[in-house]
Design an enzyme around this catalytic site. Structure first.
Site: not given
Ligand code: GLU
Length: 505
Positions: A269-271
């Site tokens: 994910s972007k996180r």
């Protein structure tokens, strides 16, 4: 029956689409889907199509379609047909195809395969609650559809009247059938139709749902092979039922493995990128999210790395040019299991592409040019030649060339190490020879001769000289550094270092 459809699709002209929704930046998972679609199309002398799936107005994010075009362009995945290039199968934006969906839903309703439903949200919430209170899953379908307000239960007159207000259109799914779907990567998949609810095909805002628009468009655009991420696999039986309802042949399907977090646990994910300091977008999105491009990746570096996320050539080869990927790509090499994202590996692949370029090619790249702005242009070629092997990203340039304009602050630890070994005396020798040396290309030999004659350790001399020029012991070839700095600057730095060591005594 299903295999027959696959055989039919294999005989069609290869037409592959990439169908992103403009809901924000394109994640590298999306770029990987676009890449595999592109490679599959090109390998089979086919066409690569961009279709923008923008029917979900609540998720639409301004600027994202523009972003998709730019990201594909930078990635070298330019569509043969699409909203900006056009083509014979347009429009390529779903929001411009409402009339087409209308005609097709009418067809399904006429065939008795779909029906209007008028149920109010409260009624559905209540029905769901009753089922869930009894520990069951609520499904609007064969078991209960006759208890709701829809065109199967209401008279024609009432239906006509209700069509003036809000309604949805649902697919009428017959229960108890074994739906058999075939994925080129995963093989046959079976699902009982009783497990599905009567999927909504047209929403109350008049827009088609993803399932409906996707199937209609794939059919009308004569897509021969649907390539998309594994997260869409659960939709496949629903799509199959829609194809069946129209009595259409299906294309082939390939669902690509997920891209996993570096830990291997869960979807990337972007996180994860924010936390661990790597990009997840091809090019920057807004000011806060840097892309691979801004992080110093070459297009070929990123593309090569993405190709390896879920595919291998069956050989030891890992470094591929775009052309080589087009030639080597094959469906057999696509893996079933998830592919773990590894930023170090991505940088290593990028490094391999950097060193494949000549110094001339590198300095002509805009991303390199800006980083060399403060260096005398007559030195660009030699400088890049000297340090290119050390670059994993173009952004490494900054640190790799910082010694050109200014010496690094002396590394204290190195100073302590050299101090007891008489560095000032050695550097005085170096200074003398450098001063007398008319051509820097002879410097190395002259110094070697001098160390030999005076029984000075050659390695130590080179350490002292390197320390004097750049303040530390790591870096590119010492005589290459001296050559870039030129005789005068090198002499200056050597003489300053002699004084520095003298002060330390
Ligand atoms: N619009 C879908 C997406 O955003 C496309 C899925 C598909 O390729 O069918 O990923």
């Amino acid at each position: 029956m299903w295999e027959e459809a696959t055989i039919f699709a294999k005989k069609m002209k290869t037409r592959v689409r990439f169908a992103p929704s403009p809901t924000g930046a394109l994640h590298i998972g999306g770029v990987r889907t676009a890449l595999f679609s592109y490679l599959y199309a090109k390998k089979n002398n086919g066409v690569f199509i961009l279709r923008v799936e923008d029917t979900d107005q609540s998720r639409y994010v301004k600027g994202s379609e523009e972003y998709i075009h730019q990201a594909l362009d930078w990635s070298g995945l330019t569509p043969d047909e699409g909203p900006s290039v056009g083509g014979d199968f347009g429009p390529y934006r779903q929001s411009e195809r409402k009339e087409i969906y209308k005609q097709h839903i009418d067809l399904l309703i006429k065939k008795g395969k779909a029906y209007y439903a008028f149920d109010k949200a409260e009624r559905l919430i209540e029905a769901r609650k009753i089922e869930e209170d009894n520990g069951k899953t609520f499904r609007y379908g064969a078991e209960n559809r006759m208890t709701f307000e829809n065109s199967l239960t209401l008279s024609d007159d009432v239906v006509k009247e209700k069509l003036q207000g809000d309604y949805v259109v649902r697919l009428k799914i017959d229960p108890g059938n074994e739906i058999s779907v075939f994925d080129e990567i995963r093989g046959n998949i079976l699902l009982n139709s009783s497990l599905l609810d009567d999927k909504i095909l047209i929403k109350s805002d008049g827009m088609p749902t993803y399932h409906f628009a996707n199937v209609v468009d794939d059919k009308l655009m004569e897509i021969s092979c649907v390539i998309r991420g594994e997260e869409w696999l659960p939709s496949l039986p629903i799509h199959k039922l829609i194809y069946d309802a129209f009595e259409w042949d299906t294309p082939m399907f390939m669902h690509l493995p997920l891209i996993l977090k570096p830990s291997g646990k869960g979807k990337l994910s972007k996180r994860d990128g924010d936390k661990e300091g790597f990009p997840v977008f091809p090019i920057s999105w807004g000011k806060s999210s840097l892309g691979f491009r801004e992080s110093g990746f070459l297009t070929e570096g990123l593309i090569n790395y993405l190709a390896l996320l879920g595919w291998n050539s069956g050989t030891e080869q890992e470094v591929f040019s775009f052309e080589e990927l087009k030639q080597n790509f094959s469906v057999d090499g696509i893996q079933k299991g998830g592919a773990r994202f590894d930023f170090e590996k991505a940088k290593w692949i990028n490094h391999k592409h950097i060193i494949r370029l000549s110094a001339e090619e590198l300095i002509s790249l805009p991303m390199v040019k800006v980083k060399l702005e403060r260096v005398d242009s007559s030195k660009h070629l030699a400088l890049i030649e000297l340090i290119k092997k050390r670059l994993f990203t173009i952004n490494d340039l900054q640190a790799e060339i910082s010694w050109v304009s200014e010496r690094h602050p002396y590394d204290e630890k190195v100073m302590q190490k050299l101090k007891p070994k008489g560095p000032d005396i050695i550097l005085e020798g170096v200074s003398k020879i450098l001063k007398e040396c008319n051509e820097l290309k002879n410097l190395k030999n002259l110094l070697m001769l001098w160390t030999k004659e005076n029984e000075i350790n050659n390695g130590l001399m080179m350490q002292c000289f390197r320390f004097a020029l750049i303040g530390k012991l790591t870096g590119p070839d010492l005589f290459g550094i001296c050559n870039i700095l030129g005789k005068n600057v090198s002499l200056d730095r050597v003489d300053n270092t002699i004084s520095y060591f003298k002060q330390k005594n």
